[in-house]
Write an enzyme that holds these catalytic residues in place. Structure first.
Site: not given
Ligand SMILES: *Cc1c(COP(=O)(O)O)cnc(C)c1O
Length: 399
Positions: A90, A112, A378
């Site tokens: 993020k 948000e 992610s």
């Molecule tokens: C917020 C988040 C997501 C989902 O958001 P995307 O916009 O689809 O990437 C996925 N993995 C993590 C670790 C997150 O914090």
């Protein structure tokens, strides 16, 4: 040349675009007119790249996982977004957008958040840039995600608990949009995923595209070619997925597999799988696949992972799915938990619950031994420890 990326009006095939009330038109118009000029400005790029390197810790490593490779009978690499400052991808986006907000002369940032990861990433860059920050979060989420609320407050942000509707993410977005429309001149709305009206999906995809830019270089070094046979990512709003595939979408040699949150199973209705359980509709200012209930109202989604708990999906993944450029699998809570415990046990990496949905794809798809597969991890799982400990007995093997 045909491209799967956005056209100048922010459409990806039939998805995306701008569907907003009149009050928001001036805010959106200003962004649409200026975002590309700013993002392509060499001095913006220099500042953005320097912060990604020295503040976020990029490039994030591309890690060859011996255990997962053996299990999936192919070569599995993990793109380690979990190692970024604040623990997820993020921050790539919030750094870029706060630099844009400063260049537009904005005084205050609003955002948000659902689980709180985007709220923390936003509060972080606001502290760094000395900007006023207010985070909109559903009242229920404020209670459920208490630690992230405390982090945001420590970072100097004001957390606004949204009390409308079901008091979750959807309602936080509605209230943030209301605040923005009331003072468009001074406020910058920093959206956390590839959702919302044009230009947000394209802008956020571009800011996250550093992920695929790095994969190209890293694969060249490690494998002697710049593309994998498959890219795998989870989709909530679609930002880590869009960043993972951005520089590969028009290169058909690289297959794409997305994992959406199946929840308790698509057939149970307790799901956040917008592609498999949704219909074309309009949500938060753009056209996409949306989950509706029997009365035609936007349906409250369900997933064990708060970050995937969104009733829509970004327009790029929606388009790639419709065109069959990407395969989309609905991964259940239990499949994700199993993958999370396995990575923790075998590799010593605790993944975010969201990322565990992408890892679970390795149990579903049969690969060829020579296939090179890149899974985007992610984020890290510190925020999910309570959930993991609660589920531990069902998943840890007693050997
Ligand atoms: C917020 C988040 C997501 C989902 O958001 P995307 O916009 O689809 O990437 C996925 N993995 C993590 C670790 C997150 O914090």
């Amino acid at each position: 040349m045909k491209t799967f990326l956005a056209d100048k009006d922010g459409f990806y095939g039939e998805f995306g675009g701008t569907f907003i009330p009149k009050a928001l038109e001036p805010c959106i118009k200003e962004l649409q007119d200026k975002y590309l000029e700013v993002l392509n400005d060499p001095s913006f790029k220099a500042e953005y790249d320097a912060l990604l390197r020295d503040y976020v810790g990029r490039p994030s490593p591309l890690y060859f996982s011996e255990h997962l490779s053996k299990k999936a009978n192919c070569k599995v690499y993990l793109k380690r977004e979990d190692l970024n400052h604040t623990g997820a991808h993020k921050i790539n986006n919030t750094i870029g957008q706060i630099l844009l907000a400063k260049r537009l002369g904005k005084k205050k940032i609003i955002a948000e958040t659902g689980a709180g990861q985007h709220g923390v990433a936003t509060a972080t860059v606001c502290a760094l840039m000395n900007m006023e920050c207010e985070i909109y979060m559903g009242k229920l989420d404020v209670e459920r995600q208490h630690v992230n609320v405390q982090r945001m407050e420590m970072l100097g942000a004001k957390v606004h608990a949204a009390t409308s509707g079901s008091m979750t993410l959807k309602d936080a977005v509605d209230e943030a949009i209301g605040a923005w429309a009331a003072n468009p001149k001074d406020i910058y709305y920093l959206i956390g995923s590839t959702v919302g009206p044009h230009p947000y999906p394209d802008m956020v995809s571009r800011l996250q595209s550093v992920i695929s830019e790095e994969i190209k270089k890293q694969l060249t070094q490690k494998e002697g070619r710049d593309y994998p046979d498959y890219l795998i990512a989870c989709i909530g709003g679609g930002s880590n997925a869009s960043g993972t595939v951005y520089h590969y979408v028009d290169d058909l040699r690289a297959g794409i597999i997305f994992a959406e949150a199946g929840g308790k199973g698509v057939e149970t209705g307790q799901t956040a799988a917008s592609i498999q359980a949704g219909k074309v509709g309009i949500l938060h200012g753009f056209k996409t696949m949306v989950m509706f209930d029997e009365n035609g109202e936007v349906k409250e989604p369900y997933s064990i992972s708060a970050g995937l708990d969104y009733p829509g999906i970004g327009p790029l993944p929606a388009h790639l799915a419709a065109e069959k450029r990407a395969t989309v699998l609905a991964i259940t809570d239990d499949e994700a938990l199993k993958a999370a415990f396995e990575l923790t046990e075998k590799e010593g990496i605790i993944p975010a619950l969201e990322s565990a949905h992408a890892l679970a794809v390795l149990d579903r798809v049969k690969f060829k031994p020579e296939d090179i597969v890149v899974v985007t991890l992610s984020g890290r799982g510190d925020k999910d420890i309570d959930t993991y400990l609660k589920e531990k007995n069902r998943f840890l093997k007693s050997e």
